[in-house]
Motif scaffolding. Structure first.
Motif, PDB file in Angstrom:
ATOM      1  N   SER A   4      -6.883   9.338 -10.648  1.00 29.48           N
ATOM      2  CA  SER A   4      -7.213   9.642  -9.249  1.00 29.48           C
ATOM      3  C   SER A   4      -7.056   8.407  -8.357  1.00 29.48           C
ATOM      4  O   SER A   4      -6.555   8.510  -7.234  1.00 29.48           O
ATOM      5  CB  SER A   4      -8.621  10.236  -9.129  1.00 29.48           C
ATOM      6  N   TYR A   5      -7.436   7.227  -8.839  1.00 32.81           N
ATOM      7  CA  TYR A   5      -7.248   6.009  -8.038  1.00 32.81           C
ATOM      8  C   TYR A   5      -5.778   5.596  -7.987  1.00 32.81           C
ATOM      9  O   TYR A   5      -5.310   5.074  -6.973  1.00 32.81           O
ATOM     10  CB  TYR A   5      -8.138   4.867  -8.538  1.00 32.81           C
ATOM     11  N   PHE A   6      -5.039   5.853  -9.066  1.00 30.36           N
ATOM     12  CA  PHE A   6      -3.600   5.617  -9.047  1.00 30.36           C
ATOM     13  C   PHE A   6      -2.962   6.484  -7.963  1.00 30.36           C
ATOM     14  O   PHE A   6      -2.156   6.013  -7.156  1.00 30.36           O
ATOM     15  CB  PHE A   6      -2.996   5.931 -10.419  1.00 30.36           C
ATOM     16  N   ARG A   7      -3.328   7.758  -7.939  1.00 33.03           N
ATOM     17  CA  ARG A   7      -2.786   8.687  -6.937  1.00 33.03           C
ATOM     18  C   ARG A   7      -3.155   8.240  -5.528  1.00 33.03           C
ATOM     19  O   ARG A   7      -2.319   8.266  -4.617  1.00 33.03           O
ATOM     20  CB  ARG A   7      -3.291  10.110  -7.199  1.00 33.03           C
ATOM     21  N   LEU A   8      -4.391   7.806  -5.332  1.00 35.67           N
ATOM     22  CA  LEU A   8      -4.806   7.317  -4.011  1.00 35.67           C
ATOM     23  C   LEU A   8      -3.982   6.104  -3.583  1.00 35.67           C
ATOM     24  O   LEU A   8      -3.586   5.997  -2.418  1.00 35.67           O
ATOM     25  CB  LEU A   8      -6.296   6.962  -4.017  1.00 35.67           C
ATOM     26  N   GLY A   9      -3.706   5.205  -4.508  1.00 37.69           N
ATOM     27  CA  GLY A   9      -2.873   4.045  -4.197  1.00 37.69           C
ATOM     28  C   GLY A   9      -1.458   4.454  -3.832  1.00 37.69           C
ATOM     29  O   GLY A   9      -0.883   3.958  -2.861  1.00 37.69           O
ATOM     30  N   PHE A  10      -0.903   5.368  -4.602  1.00 37.54           N
ATOM     31  CA  PHE A  10       0.458   5.845  -4.330  1.00 37.54           C
ATOM     32  C   PHE A  10       0.508   6.520  -2.962  1.00 37.54           C
ATOM     33  O   PHE A  10       1.402   6.247  -2.152  1.00 37.54           O
ATOM     34  CB  PHE A  10       0.910   6.814  -5.421  1.00 37.54           C
ATOM     35  N   GLU A  11      -0.458   7.399  -2.705  1.00 33.47           N
ATOM     36  CA  GLU A  11      -0.481   8.128  -1.430  1.00 33.47           C
ATOM     37  C   GLU A  11      -0.727   7.200  -0.243  1.00 33.47           C
ATOM     38  O   GLU A  11      -0.341   7.518   0.877  1.00 33.47           O
ATOM     39  CB  GLU A  11      -1.546   9.226  -1.465  1.00 33.47           C
ATOM     40  N   ILE A  13       0.797   4.618   0.191  1.00 29.28           N
ATOM     41  CA  ILE A  13       2.149   4.193   0.551  1.00 29.28           C
ATOM     42  C   ILE A  13       2.987   5.407   0.944  1.00 29.28           C
ATOM     43  O   ILE A  13       3.563   5.464   2.024  1.00 29.28           O
ATOM     44  CB  ILE A  13       2.825   3.432  -0.611  1.00 29.28           C
ATOM     45  N   VAL A  14       3.100   6.352   0.044  1.00 29.64           N
ATOM     46  CA  VAL A  14       3.892   7.564   0.260  1.00 29.64           C
ATOM     47  C   VAL A  14       2.960   8.752   0.145  1.00 29.64           C
ATOM     48  O   VAL A  14       2.426   8.985  -0.936  1.00 29.64           O
ATOM     49  CB  VAL A  14       5.021   7.676  -0.798  1.00 29.64           C
ATOM     50  N   PRO A  15       2.669   9.418   1.207  1.00 31.41           N
ATOM     51  CA  PRO A  15       3.302   9.476   2.519  1.00 31.41           C
ATOM     52  C   PRO A  15       2.536   8.780   3.648  1.00 31.41           C
ATOM     53  O   PRO A  15       2.978   8.812   4.790  1.00 31.41           O
ATOM     54  CB  PRO A  15       3.336  10.975   2.800  1.00 31.41           C
ATOM     55  N   LEU A  16       1.401   8.157   3.363  1.00 34.17           N
ATOM     56  CA  LEU A  16       0.510   7.691   4.428  1.00 34.17           C
ATOM     57  C   LEU A  16       0.759   6.272   4.927  1.00 34.17           C
ATOM     58  O   LEU A  16       0.201   5.882   5.937  1.00 34.17           O
ATOM     59  CB  LEU A  16      -0.953   7.796   3.946  1.00 34.17           C
ATOM     60  N   GLY A  17       1.564   5.486   4.246  1.00 35.53           N
ATOM     61  CA  GLY A  17       1.679   4.062   4.552  1.00 35.53           C
ATOM     62  C   GLY A  17       2.915   3.666   5.331  1.00 35.53           C
ATOM     63  O   GLY A  17       3.705   2.846   4.862  1.00 35.53           O
ATOM     64  N   ALA A  18       3.088   4.212   6.510  1.00 31.41           N
ATOM     65  CA  ALA A  18       4.279   3.905   7.309  1.00 31.41           C
ATOM     66  C   ALA A  18       4.415   2.403   7.551  1.00 31.41           C
ATOM     67  O   ALA A  18       5.524   1.865   7.520  1.00 31.41           O
ATOM     68  CB  ALA A  18       4.238   4.665   8.630  1.00 31.41           C
ATOM     69  N   ASP A  19       3.300   1.711   7.776  1.00 32.21           N
ATOM     70  CA  ASP A  19       3.398   0.259   8.019  1.00 32.21           C
ATOM     71  C   ASP A  19       3.915  -0.474   6.781  1.00 32.21           C
ATOM     72  O   ASP A  19       4.773  -1.341   6.875  1.00 32.21           O
ATOM     73  CB  ASP A  19       2.083  -0.328   8.529  1.00 32.21           C
ATOM     74  N   ASN A 129      -4.091  -0.389  -7.324  1.00 38.47           N
ATOM     75  CA  ASN A 129      -3.013  -1.366  -7.139  1.00 38.47           C
ATOM     76  C   ASN A 129      -1.723  -0.903  -7.821  1.00 38.47           C
ATOM     77  O   ASN A 129      -0.634  -1.044  -7.255  1.00 38.47           O
ATOM     78  CB  ASN A 129      -3.438  -2.735  -7.649  1.00 38.47           C
ATOM     79  N   LEU A 130      -1.824  -0.345  -9.014  1.00 33.40           N
ATOM     80  CA  LEU A 130      -0.635   0.179  -9.693  1.00 33.40           C
ATOM     81  C   LEU A 130      -0.041   1.351  -8.928  1.00 33.40           C
ATOM     82  O   LEU A 130       1.190   1.509  -8.868  1.00 33.40           O
ATOM     83  CB  LEU A 130      -0.964   0.565 -11.131  1.00 33.40           C
ATOM     84  N   GLY A 131      -0.892   2.168  -8.337  1.00 28.47           N
ATOM     85  CA  GLY A 131      -0.401   3.269  -7.504  1.00 28.47           C
ATOM     86  C   GLY A 131       0.340   2.751  -6.278  1.00 28.47           C
ATOM     87  O   GLY A 131       1.392   3.287  -5.899  1.00 28.47           O
ATOM     88  N   VAL A 132      -0.197   1.699  -5.655  1.00 26.12           N
ATOM     89  CA  VAL A 132       0.477   1.068  -4.525  1.00 26.12           C
ATOM     90  C   VAL A 132       1.851   0.563  -4.969  1.00 26.12           C
ATOM     91  O   VAL A 132       2.860   0.759  -4.281  1.00 26.12           O
ATOM     92  CB  VAL A 132      -0.384  -0.085  -3.946  1.00 26.12           C
ATOM     93  N   GLU A 133       1.911  -0.084  -6.122  1.00 27.07           N
ATOM     94  CA  GLU A 133       3.186  -0.613  -6.610  1.00 27.07           C
ATOM     95  C   GLU A 133       4.174   0.506  -6.916  1.00 27.07           C
ATOM     96  O   GLU A 133       5.364   0.384  -6.627  1.00 27.07           O
ATOM     97  CB  GLU A 133       2.973  -1.490  -7.847  1.00 27.07           C
ATOM     98  N   ALA A 134       3.687   1.592  -7.475  1.00 26.69           N
ATOM     99  CA  ALA A 134       4.569   2.733  -7.743  1.00 26.69           C
ATOM    100  C   ALA A 134       5.108   3.306  -6.425  1.00 26.69           C
ATOM    101  O   ALA A 134       6.288   3.666  -6.335  1.00 26.69           O
ATOM    102  CB  ALA A 134       3.831   3.805  -8.534  1.00 26.69           C
ATOM    103  N   GLY A 135       4.262   3.361  -5.418  1.00 26.58           N
ATOM    104  CA  GLY A 135       4.715   3.817  -4.105  1.00 26.58           C
ATOM    105  C   GLY A 135       5.754   2.882  -3.517  1.00 26.58           C
ATOM    106  O   GLY A 135       6.770   3.312  -2.957  1.00 26.58           O
ATOM    107  N   GLN A 136       5.513   1.595  -3.661  1.00 25.82           N
ATOM    108  CA  GLN A 136       6.455   0.589  -3.163  1.00 25.82           C
ATOM    109  C   GLN A 136       7.801   0.709  -3.876  1.00 25.82           C
ATOM    110  O   GLN A 136       8.856   0.650  -3.233  1.00 25.82           O
ATOM    111  CB  GLN A 136       5.846  -0.792  -3.384  1.00 25.82           C
ATOM    112  N   LEU A 137       7.788   0.876  -5.187  1.00 21.21           N
ATOM    113  CA  LEU A 137       9.027   1.041  -5.946  1.00 21.21           C
ATOM    114  C   LEU A 137       9.754   2.330  -5.565  1.00 21.21           C
ATOM    115  O   LEU A 137      10.987   2.382  -5.544  1.00 21.21           O
ATOM    116  CB  LEU A 137       8.753   0.998  -7.448  1.00 21.21           C
TER     117      LEU A 137
END
Length: 180
Positions: A4-11, A13-19, A129-137
């Motif tokens: 759930s925290y991985f998903r929150l990190g990913f989200e 970035i994608v789709p919520l992290g336009a900046d 943090n891993l979710g953020v990185e997955a979103g970034q990738l």
């Protein structure tokens, strides 16, 4: 809990992290080759992981009213540098690192507003943090799919880097004013 925290990190970035998407796009546009992109993104990742951890653990605190306009200015600055610099320069990973520190503070604010468990705090932090990185990738993969074929073309800078960097800079400056 990890998923759930991985998903929150990913989200975030994608789709919520336009900046964040625009910042990563600015890094991508400046690097016509894979190695310079890896250096920049790695510096950015290390920095935002560091401040995300420090802020989440309460070691560092900067008010969102300060952080959010600075994040927007970092987006504009990276895009403006794309316009001024030709090719990769050794200072670019350093710039990405400094701006990554700001973005990590922004991630920490978002993560803290979601609520963190008292137990397994480290697991939640790592998963986010891993979710953020997955979103970034994912963003980088989409950019490679869309623009990778033309990155070595002579016209790439004039027809892709310059117009997209102008647009990214304009959005970053608009957001900076809006967030003040």
């Amino acid at each position: 809990m990890f998923s759930s925290y991985f998903r929150l990190g990913f989200e975030h970035i994608v789709p919520l992290g336009a900046d964040h998407v625009l910042f990563v796009a600015g890094l991508f546009l400046s690097a016509a080759a894979f190695r310079p992109l890896v250096w920049q993104v790695s510096a950015f990742t290390v920095a935002h992981a560091l401040t995300l951890a420090l802020a989440t653990l309460g070691v560092v605190h900067v008010a969102p009213g300060v952080v959010e306009p600075l994040i927007a200015l970092s987006i504009a600055a990276i895009a403006i540098e794309n316009l001024l610099a030709r090719g990769f320069h050794w200072r670019r990973p350093l710039i990405a690192f400094v701006f990554g520190l700001l973005h990590g503070l922004g991630f920490a604010g978002a993560l803290q507003s979601l609520g963190l468990p008292d137990e397994d705090l480290v697991v939640a932090l790592v998963a986010f943090n891993l979710g953020v990185e997955a979103g970034q990738l994912t963003v980088i993969a989409a950019l490679v799919a869309a623009l990778g074929w033309c990155r070595q073309a002579r016209w790439y800078r004039a027809r892709v880097v310059v117009p997209l960097s102008v647009a990214i800079a304009a959005v970053g400056l608009y957001w900076a004013v809006q967030r003040l």
